[in-house]
Design a protein around this motif. Structure first.
Motif, PDB file in Angstrom:
ATOM      1  N   GLY A   1       0.793  -1.229   0.000  1.00  9.20           N
ATOM      2  CA  GLY A   1       0.000   0.000   0.000  1.00  9.20           C
ATOM      3  C   GLY A   1       0.823   1.275   0.000  1.00  9.20           C
ATOM      4  O   GLY A   1       0.375   2.315  -0.499  1.00  9.20           O
ATOM      5  N   ASN A   2       2.046   1.238   0.589  1.00  6.87           N
ATOM      6  CA  ASN A   2       2.850   2.479   0.654  1.00  6.87           C
ATOM      7  C   ASN A   2       3.954   2.509  -0.397  1.00  6.87           C
ATOM      8  O   ASN A   2       4.920   3.258  -0.283  1.00  6.87           O
ATOM      9  CB  ASN A   2       3.439   2.658   2.053  1.00  6.87           C
ATOM     10  CG  ASN A   2       4.329   1.481   2.440  1.00  6.87           C
ATOM     11  OD1 ASN A   2       4.473   0.513   1.681  1.00  6.87           O
ATOM     12  ND2 ASN A   2       4.909   1.550   3.644  1.00  6.87           N
ATOM     13  N   LEU A   3       3.850   1.703  -1.434  1.00  4.91           N
ATOM     14  CA  LEU A   3       4.833   1.712  -2.525  1.00  4.91           C
ATOM     15  C   LEU A   3       4.797   3.060  -3.247  1.00  4.91           C
ATOM     16  O   LEU A   3       3.716   3.608  -3.504  1.00  4.91           O
ATOM     17  CB  LEU A   3       4.500   0.565  -3.486  1.00  4.91           C
ATOM     18  CG  LEU A   3       5.379   0.400  -4.728  1.00  4.91           C
ATOM     19  CD1 LEU A   3       5.472  -1.089  -5.102  1.00  4.91           C
ATOM     20  CD2 LEU A   3       4.783   1.168  -5.918  1.00  4.91           C
ATOM     21  N   ARG A   4       5.998   3.574  -3.579  1.00  6.10           N
ATOM     22  CA  ARG A   4       6.078   4.887  -4.248  1.00  6.10           C
ATOM     23  C   ARG A   4       7.001   4.796  -5.449  1.00  6.10           C
ATOM     24  O   ARG A   4       8.072   4.167  -5.385  1.00  6.10           O
ATOM     25  CB  ARG A   4       6.591   5.968  -3.293  1.00  6.10           C
ATOM     26  CG  ARG A   4       5.608   6.274  -2.150  1.00  6.10           C
ATOM     27  CD  ARG A   4       6.082   7.464  -1.332  1.00  6.10           C
ATOM     28  NE  ARG A   4       7.417   7.221  -0.765  1.00  6.10           N
ATOM     29  CZ  ARG A   4       8.152   8.169  -0.178  1.00  6.10           C
ATOM     30  NH1 ARG A   4       7.698   9.421  -0.121  1.00  6.10           N
ATOM     31  NH2 ARG A   4       9.328   7.878   0.328  1.00  6.10           N
ATOM     32  N   VAL A   5       6.612   5.440  -6.547  1.00  5.95           N
ATOM     33  CA  VAL A   5       7.455   5.555  -7.743  1.00  5.95           C
ATOM     34  C   VAL A   5       7.936   7.005  -7.812  1.00  5.95           C
ATOM     35  O   VAL A   5       7.108   7.935  -7.882  1.00  5.95           O
ATOM     36  CB  VAL A   5       6.681   5.185  -9.022  1.00  5.95           C
ATOM     37  CG1 VAL A   5       7.597   5.306 -10.236  1.00  5.95           C
ATOM     38  CG2 VAL A   5       6.130   3.770  -8.906  1.00  5.95           C
ATOM     39  N   GLN A   6       9.287   7.212  -7.790  1.00  5.29           N
ATOM     40  CA  GLN A   6       9.843   8.577  -7.714  1.00  5.29           C
ATOM     41  C   GLN A   6      11.053   8.729  -8.643  1.00  5.29           C
ATOM     42  O   GLN A   6      11.480   7.757  -9.301  1.00  5.29           O
ATOM     43  CB  GLN A   6      10.230   8.903  -6.268  1.00  5.29           C
ATOM     44  CG  GLN A   6       9.032   8.980  -5.314  1.00  5.29           C
ATOM     45  CD  GLN A   6       9.452   9.358  -3.904  1.00  5.29           C
ATOM     46  OE1 GLN A   6      10.458   8.856  -3.414  1.00  5.29           O
ATOM     47  NE2 GLN A   6       8.657  10.204  -3.252  1.00  5.29           N
ATOM     48  N   PHE A   7      11.596   9.979  -8.617  1.00  6.66           N
ATOM     49  CA  PHE A   7      12.747  10.299  -9.480  1.00  6.66           C
ATOM     50  C   PHE A   7      13.636  11.308  -8.765  1.00  6.66           C
ATOM     51  O   PHE A   7      13.148  12.201  -8.072  1.00  6.66           O
ATOM     52  CB  PHE A   7      12.264  10.896 -10.807  1.00  6.66           C
ATOM     53  CG  PHE A   7      13.362  11.545 -11.621  1.00  6.66           C
ATOM     54  CD1 PHE A   7      14.191  10.782 -12.423  1.00  6.66           C
ATOM     55  CD2 PHE A   7      13.574  12.927 -11.568  1.00  6.66           C
ATOM     56  CE1 PHE A   7      15.199  11.379 -13.164  1.00  6.66           C
ATOM     57  CE2 PHE A   7      14.577  13.519 -12.304  1.00  6.66           C
ATOM     58  CZ  PHE A   7      15.398  12.744 -13.096  1.00  6.66           C
ATOM     59  N   ASN A   8      14.964  11.137  -8.889  1.00 10.79           N
ATOM     60  CA  ASN A   8      15.901  12.216  -8.528  1.00 10.79           C
ATOM     61  C   ASN A   8      17.048  12.212  -9.538  1.00 10.79           C
ATOM     62  O   ASN A   8      17.240  11.242 -10.289  1.00 10.79           O
ATOM     63  CB  ASN A   8      16.411  12.091  -7.088  1.00 10.79           C
ATOM     64  CG  ASN A   8      17.230  10.841  -6.862  1.00 10.79           C
ATOM     65  OD1 ASN A   8      18.055  10.446  -7.685  1.00 10.79           O
ATOM     66  ND2 ASN A   8      17.015  10.197  -5.712  1.00 10.79           N
ATOM     67  N   LYS A   9      17.795  13.330  -9.566  1.00  8.37           N
ATOM     68  CA  LYS A   9      18.806  13.513 -10.598  1.00  8.37           C
ATOM     69  C   LYS A   9      19.997  12.576 -10.433  1.00  8.37           C
ATOM     70  O   LYS A   9      20.742  12.330 -11.379  1.00  8.37           O
ATOM     71  CB  LYS A   9      19.289  14.973 -10.596  1.00  8.37           C
ATOM     72  CG  LYS A   9      18.227  15.961 -11.054  1.00  8.37           C
ATOM     73  CD  LYS A   9      18.780  17.380 -11.100  1.00  8.37           C
ATOM     74  CE  LYS A   9      17.730  18.372 -11.590  1.00  8.37           C
ATOM     75  NZ  LYS A   9      18.265  19.758 -11.648  1.00  8.37           N
TER      76      LYS A   9
END
Length: 531
Positions: free
Chosen positions: A130-138
């Motif tokens: 339920g707390n899975l996150r898809v993100q991005f950083n440089k």
């Protein structure tokens, strides 16, 4: 901005400013064209030196130069975003719709957030995290972050990318493929923007000459508008040009000094007339320091300069003959870097004037010959005045403290004496000087140097000693007696009688007074001072 375009160093925001300017300049051009055709417009400028009625010609030329180069305004508005990044290397400079390929690459970046949100929703449903996150950083690019408590639910197709204290970051084949596409699109979009910006600079090179002419036209119009506004606001008059050499200024004013006086409470500016011509080419100006000699001379030069450049002038009326130059020797300065003393610089400037001035020049000489001995300075000043009068024959304002020069007009027909008036209030050694700032005919009666020194705060003992020395010098000059020692103390007879207050104070012994007696003394002294 035009120069920076030519050097290919212009920045995006400068191009936006240029586009806005070109839009405004078109409106100004159209307004000027209408203005020059208005039947009620008065353009009569009778100037024998530059030709009559030259203002319509000038305004029509400005209107033509203010026309933007064809297609330049539209190109700038189409090519550059209204609020671009400061530098091309940051991206976000080229406008949307200008280039299809750039728009496509930007669309990939724009759709990135939507894809990540959709992937996050699908992966949560597939894994049950339920707390899975898809993100991005440089630094690490795109990743899926799962907390340590949910690690046992991670599918087999997840590949570990980074381990944190409380979480793990993973990448999937689908996310990796999108990352390659998105990052590639970002780099390609930036490269495309740089290439398009260079193409834009190439296209603008052809407009550089026209943009330079437009810039000069704007500058000229700016100067004309400023002079027109000042003329109307400050009640200046239109000068009249004559073919005969000379000048006739009635109620002339110095615009800067007048403005500063209006800001404070020092009173109104005192206007003065100046009439010079073939029979009155030189004015020998005398009067006290602070009396207004330099202001008077400079206002004549400023009025002549403003009239010659096409402006109205700060005067009630002004008639001006042809002028080829304004030469000035004003103020005290040195040039030690080039081994020139104050006096050497003064003589260098005087020499340039004597060699360069002509009968059509205006010459200002302010206190020439001050930097050497009295006799040297007087001899030089008189010789320079004679040369200007006899040989150069220029219109000359010659201010001096050498009263011997007031005899100059007696032997030189085109010279005459004027002085700035002053008066003394009070009597005796403590009289105060009042500057009237009015130019009147004839030589000054005295210089008031001691009064000016007193106003400046020079100690009273110094001023009293100087007054004694002055009296001795004047007596010596009258009787041709032996030279007086200027540094000797004044004789006892020259010491003024003490006043009643001074007499009372001399017999006062403060150490023997009670508080009540001291207070009585204060009232007694105040009463004596009042008498």
């Amino acid at each position: 901005i035009t120069a920076r375009i030519a050097l290919r160093q212009v920045r995006p925001r400068e191009l936006v400013a240029l586009g806005n300017t070109l839009s405004q300049s078109l409106q100004i051009s159209e307004l000027l064209a209408l203005f020059t055709k208005a039947p009620e417009a008065d353009f009569t400028l009778e100037n024998p030196q530059t030709g009559a009625n030259s203002l319509p010609v000038l305004l029509n030329r400005l209107a033509a130069d203010l026309q933007p180069p064809p297609g330049c305004t539209e190109l700038l508005h189409r090519a550059i975003l209204p609020e671009p990044a400061a530098l091309v290397r940051d991206g976000g400079v080229i406008n949307h719709g200008f280039d299809a390929e750039l728009d496509e690459l930007r669309a990939i970046q724009t759709n990135c957030d939507g894809f990540l949100l959709d992937l996050e929703t699908r992966e949560r449903a597939r894994t049950g995290i339920g707390n899975l996150r898809v993100q991005f950083n440089k630094v690490h690019g795109f990743y899926i972050e799962v907390t340590q408590g949910q690690i046992d639910k991670v599918p087999d197709d997840y590949r570990r990318r980074q381990t944190l204290k409380n979480a793990e970051r993973f990448i999937t084949p689908e996310l990796k493929a999108f990352e390659d596409k998105a990052l590639s699109a970002q780099e390609r979009a930036l490269a495309r923007e740089k290439w398009l910006y260079e193409q834009l600079l190439d296209a603008l090179q052809a407009h550089v000459p026209a943009l330079g002419a437009l810039a000069r036209a704007l500058a000229a119009l700016d100067a004309l508008a400023a002079l027109a506004e000042r003329s109307l606001t400050l009640n200046w008059c239109r000068p009249v040009f004559t073919a005969q050499p000379g000048l006739d200024i009635r109620a002339g004013r110095h615009p800067v000094v007048e403005s500063r006086l209006a800001e404070g409470s020092a009173g109104a500016f005192i206007p003065n007339d100046t009439v010079m011509g073939h029979k009155a080419r030189m004015q020998i100006i005398t009067g006290p320091n602070m009396g207004g000699k330099s202001t008077y001379m400079r206002q004549v030069a400023v009025i002549a300069l403003l009239a010659s450049m096409g402006s109205y002038v700060p005067a009630q009326s002004c008639h001006l003959g042809p002028l080829d130059a304004i030469h000035t020797r004003i103020g005290a300065a040195d040039d030690l870097a080039n081994a020139q003393s104050t006096f050497m610089l003064e003589m260098t400037e005087a020499a340039q004037i004597l060699h360069s001035a002509s009968p059509h020049s205006l010459v200002l000489m302010d206190e020439i010959g001050r930097g050497t001995s009295t006799f040297d300075g007087l001899a030089l000043a008189s010789s320079i005045a004679r040369h200007l009068h006899d040989k150069v024959q220029a219109l000359t304002l010659f201010a001096t403290h050498y009263f011997e020069l007031t005899t100059f007009p007696a032997t030189h027909h085109a010279a005459h004496n004027v002085h700035v008036s002053a008066a003394e209030s009070g009597s005796g050694g403590g009289a105060d000087i009042v500057f009237l700032h009015q130019i009147e005919p004839g030589p000054a009666s005295r210089s008031y140097g001691l009064q000016v020194a007193r106003l400046a705060g020079v100690p009273a003992t110094v001023v009293n000693h100087a007054r004694h020395a002055l009296a001795a010098l004047e007596a010596q000059s009258a009787s041709h007696q032996q030279q007086v020692d200027l540094f000797a103390p004044p004789p006892a007879s020259a010491t003024p009688e003490p006043s009643a207050v001074e007499t009372e104070i001399a017999r006062l012994d403060p150490d023997t007074l009670s508080p009540r007696e001291a207070l009585e003394w204060v009232y007694r002294l105040k009463k004596l001072a009042g008498r």
